[in-house]
Design an enzyme around this catalytic site. Structure first.
Site, PDB file in Angstrom:
ATOM      1  N   ASN A   1      42.937 -37.219 -43.604  1.00  0.00           N
ATOM      2  CA  ASN A   1      43.454 -37.915 -42.429  1.00  0.00           C
ATOM      3  C   ASN A   1      43.595 -36.984 -41.236  1.00  0.00           C
ATOM      4  O   ASN A   1      42.754 -36.959 -40.343  1.00  0.00           O
ATOM      5  CB  ASN A   1      44.793 -38.582 -42.786  1.00  0.00           C
ATOM      6  CG  ASN A   1      45.222 -39.592 -41.740  1.00  0.00           C
ATOM      7  OD1 ASN A   1      44.740 -39.584 -40.616  1.00  0.00           O
ATOM      8  ND2 ASN A   1      46.132 -40.469 -42.102  1.00  0.00           N
ATOM      9  N   ASP A   2      44.646 -36.168 -41.236  1.00  0.00           N
ATOM     10  CA  ASP A   2      44.890 -35.336 -40.060  1.00  0.00           C
ATOM     11  C   ASP A   2      43.765 -34.341 -39.783  1.00  0.00           C
ATOM     12  O   ASP A   2      43.489 -34.013 -38.638  1.00  0.00           O
ATOM     13  CB  ASP A   2      46.211 -34.579 -40.231  1.00  0.00           C
ATOM     14  CG  ASP A   2      47.401 -35.527 -40.187  1.00  0.00           C
ATOM     15  OD1 ASP A   2      47.318 -36.534 -39.460  1.00  0.00           O
ATOM     16  OD2 ASP A   2      48.386 -35.274 -40.884  1.00  0.00           O
ATOM     17  N   VAL A   3      43.093 -33.876 -40.839  1.00  0.00           N
ATOM     18  CA  VAL A   3      42.062 -32.859 -40.650  1.00  0.00           C
ATOM     19  C   VAL A   3      40.784 -33.426 -40.030  1.00  0.00           C
ATOM     20  O   VAL A   3      39.854 -32.692 -39.731  1.00  0.00           O
ATOM     21  CB  VAL A   3      41.712 -32.135 -41.973  1.00  0.00           C
ATOM     22  CG1 VAL A   3      42.927 -31.398 -42.502  1.00  0.00           C
ATOM     23  CG2 VAL A   3      41.162 -33.087 -43.000  1.00  0.00           C
ATOM     24  N   VAL A   4      40.723 -34.757 -39.839  1.00  0.00           N
ATOM     25  CA  VAL A   4      39.560 -35.351 -39.176  1.00  0.00           C
ATOM     26  C   VAL A   4      39.981 -36.114 -37.921  1.00  0.00           C
ATOM     27  O   VAL A   4      39.217 -36.901 -37.389  1.00  0.00           O
ATOM     28  CB  VAL A   4      38.785 -36.305 -40.124  1.00  0.00           C
ATOM     29  CG1 VAL A   4      38.149 -35.521 -41.259  1.00  0.00           C
ATOM     30  CG2 VAL A   4      39.687 -37.394 -40.681  1.00  0.00           C
TER      31      VAL A   4
ATOM     32  N   SER B   1      51.696 -36.298 -40.977  1.00  0.00           N
ATOM     33  CA  SER B   1      52.357 -35.937 -39.736  1.00  0.00           C
ATOM     34  C   SER B   1      52.855 -37.168 -39.000  1.00  0.00           C
ATOM     35  O   SER B   1      53.526 -37.064 -37.990  1.00  0.00           O
ATOM     36  CB  SER B   1      51.386 -35.164 -38.845  1.00  0.00           C
ATOM     37  OG  SER B   1      50.235 -35.941 -38.639  1.00  0.00           O
TER      38      SER B   1
END
Lengths: 103, 464
Positions: free
Chosen positions: B390-393, B431
């Site tokens: 999720n956050d890493v993309v 996050s």
């Protein structure tokens, strides 16, 4: 035996060695590497053995015993999981083995 | 030649063995820097450990051999069984556990030496106390990390003035440690109790507020700390093998911790002492709608694509979908589709977590690429399949200055021609930030459990 500045020299050289040895490790090996270094600090076992071997009072014996139990867990556990993980890394060339079912 | 049975001879033998062990550790770690030699590397280090342990039984002035052997059998046996049985998805918590045990052992050494009045002189006592402090924090902190990863501790504990309380506990621990340094020679049981109690409590308090997604940083930090604790106790015991091995691990762990923190674009202090996520629920606004897609359509897209990149995240581990993912990959490869895996450095719960899971499923390591290698290739990619990441993309990290994750290096998935996101529901990442990727025109959402969704894709590709 290991006095003052000699100890500092050992510390400094070992620190640089550790940094350099790890610096070029590919990302795919980060986990086995971390668990491998986790195994290496299992050398605390020899210290824990010496501490227990020279313990006198009951309290010292109990703490020393716990120390050896923990240290042995660190060393053996660290080895077993690292070995298991590294064994799995295979290149395309040796892709004869099919997917293991489920697990 | 020295007689091996004499005290001098025995000492020489022990020192020579420790020297060899230290050498084997370094060579072993060095060999782990390539997938081809890595396996042999750990075996070399293992041989070093074995001989060092055996020769230690011959150390001078030792007693309690029965207890010692029993302790090794109990600790080693339990770790052997658990290490052999643990599932690859649960590897992060096992590594945290074994690592914490090492820190605890270092602290125990210090406790025995301090209680027995065997740490002579200010310098030695100071080293023993410092090592014990670090070891205690690593021990209790790792146990909390284990509890969190294992799901025993469900939530992050935060309260007002938490940092002040933590600082106070640490200050008491340091004061207790200083008392020990000054009081060497007297009865030290009271300062020992205060010092160790507070040091252990500090590790617990420090780790409780840290969230799951920060675990890669925390685990590698505690690994480094245990290494340092072992090195300090090595000075106390005059044991060069412990000093060298501990320091090497301390330095390596520090480097790895830095890499992890950098991959999240956060400082180590930020990870440890700030309640990320809680305050960050806001973030930039997103426009557009989530556009669902059927598995059969995705199957067609992937089956007729030239290039596919699969981006796994922690969700793949939770769904245990790695085996299905590899099955799908093999189908695509057999159809002549070029398939690669893109791994973000902090995907999962420990450094390299995804790599281990994919390797377990049988994915060859040359298909797996890290962020820097593969980021330029997304533009030429037909389908990017995001599973459990999720956050890493999230492209907000690149182009939305108001986003809490702005500046974090991400995988440029949004630049692929088509993006498919497999996701359980419409929730947000750890996050709490909306993911702008999900709303892009080229993105389609495939809702469902990771494993089930990939199984549907396999069926769809097979039906082509």
């Amino acid at each position: 035996m290991i006095d003052g500045f000699i100890a500092l020299y050992i510390f400094m050289l070992a620190a640089f060695t550790g940094y350099e040895v790890i610096a070029r490790v590919p990302v795919i090996l980060h986990t086995p590497l971390m668990s491998g270094s986790n195994f290496v600090h299992g050398i605390v076992l020899v210290g824990a053995m010496v501490a227990l071997g020279r313990a006198g009072t009951t309290v010292e014996l109990v703490i020393g015993f716990l120390g050896v139990v923990l240290a042995a867990g660190n060393a053996v556990g660290g080895y077993v999981v690292t070995e298991r993980m590294l064994e799995m890394f295979k290149a395309s060339g040796d892709r004869q083995r099919k997917t293991r079912p489920g697990a | 030649m020295t007689d091996l049975l004499s005290a001098d001879g025995r000492d020489t033998l022990i020192q020579a063995t420790y020297f060899a062990a230290a050498l084997l550790f370094i060579v072993g770690l060095k060999r782990m820097s390539s997938p081809i030699t890595a396996r042999r590397g750990i075996v070399w280090a293992g041989v070093g450990m074995l001989v060092a342990t055996l020769v230690t039984f011959a150390s001078p002035q030792m007693h309690n051999y029965v207890l010692m052997t029993a302790a090794i059998a109990i600790g080693g046996g339990a770790a052997w069984v658990s290490g052999k049985r643990v599932a690859m998805t649960n590897m992060p918590q096992m590594i945290a556990l074994y690592n914490g045990m090492g820190g605890g052992a270092a602290a125990a050494i210090a406790a025995v030496e301090l209680l027995g009045g065997k740490a002579h002189g200010t310098t030695t006592t100071l080293l023993a106390v410092t090592g014990a402090l670090i070891g205690c924090v690593s021990f209790s902190g790792s146990m909390i990390a284990f509890g969190k990863l294992q799901g025993l501790i469900e939530r992050s504990f935060r309260f007002r003035g938490q940092n002040a309380v933590n600082a106070l506990v640490l200050a008491v621990a340091v004061a207790g440690g200083a008392w020990l340094v000054v009081a060497s020679g007297d009865d030290v049981s009271r300062p020992v109790a205060i010092f160790f109690g507070c040091a252990l409590a500090f590790g617990v308090l420090m780790t409780l507020p840290i969230g799951g997604a920060d675990m890669p940083v925390v685990i590698s930090l505690y690994n480094a700390l245990t290494g340092l604790a072992v090195a300090f106790e090595g000075f106390v015991l005059d044991n060069a093998a412990m000093i060298i091995a501990g320091t090497v691990v301390g330095a390596a762990g520090t480097l790895l911790t830095q890499l992890m923190a950098k991959a999240m674009n956060r400082s180590l202090g930020n990870v440890l002492f700030s309640g990320f996520g809680e305050s960050a629920a806001a973030g930039g606004t997103t426009t557009g709608a989530l556009k669902p897609i059927e598995a059969s359509d995705v199957g067609v897209m992937m089956g007729f694509a030239d290039r596919v990149i699969i981006v796994p995240g922690y969700g793949m581990a939770v769904a245990q979908a790695q085996h299905k993912v590899w099955e799908l990959t093999q189908l695509l490869l057999d159809r002549g589709v070029q398939v690669k895996f893109a791994i973000h450095p902090v995907a999962g719960r420990m450094p390299g977590h995804m790599n281990v899971l994919l390797a377990e499923a049988g994915v060859p390591y040359d298909l797996i690429h890290d962020l820097e290698e593969i980021n330029a290739e997304f533009e030429k990619t037909d389908v990017a399949l995001v599973i459990g990441a999720n956050d890493v993309v999230n492209p907000s990290a690149r182009n939305d200055k108001s986003s809490p994750i702005y500046g974090m290096p991400i995988l440029n998935v949004d630049r692929a021609r088509n993006v498919i996101v497999i996701k359980r529901g419409q929730g947000r990442g750890f996050s709490g930030i909306e993911n702008a990727l999900f709303y892009l025109d080229n993105t389609r959402m495939l809702y469902g459990d990771g494993q089930a969704a990939v199984a549907q894709l396999i069926a769809a590709v097979k039906a082509l």
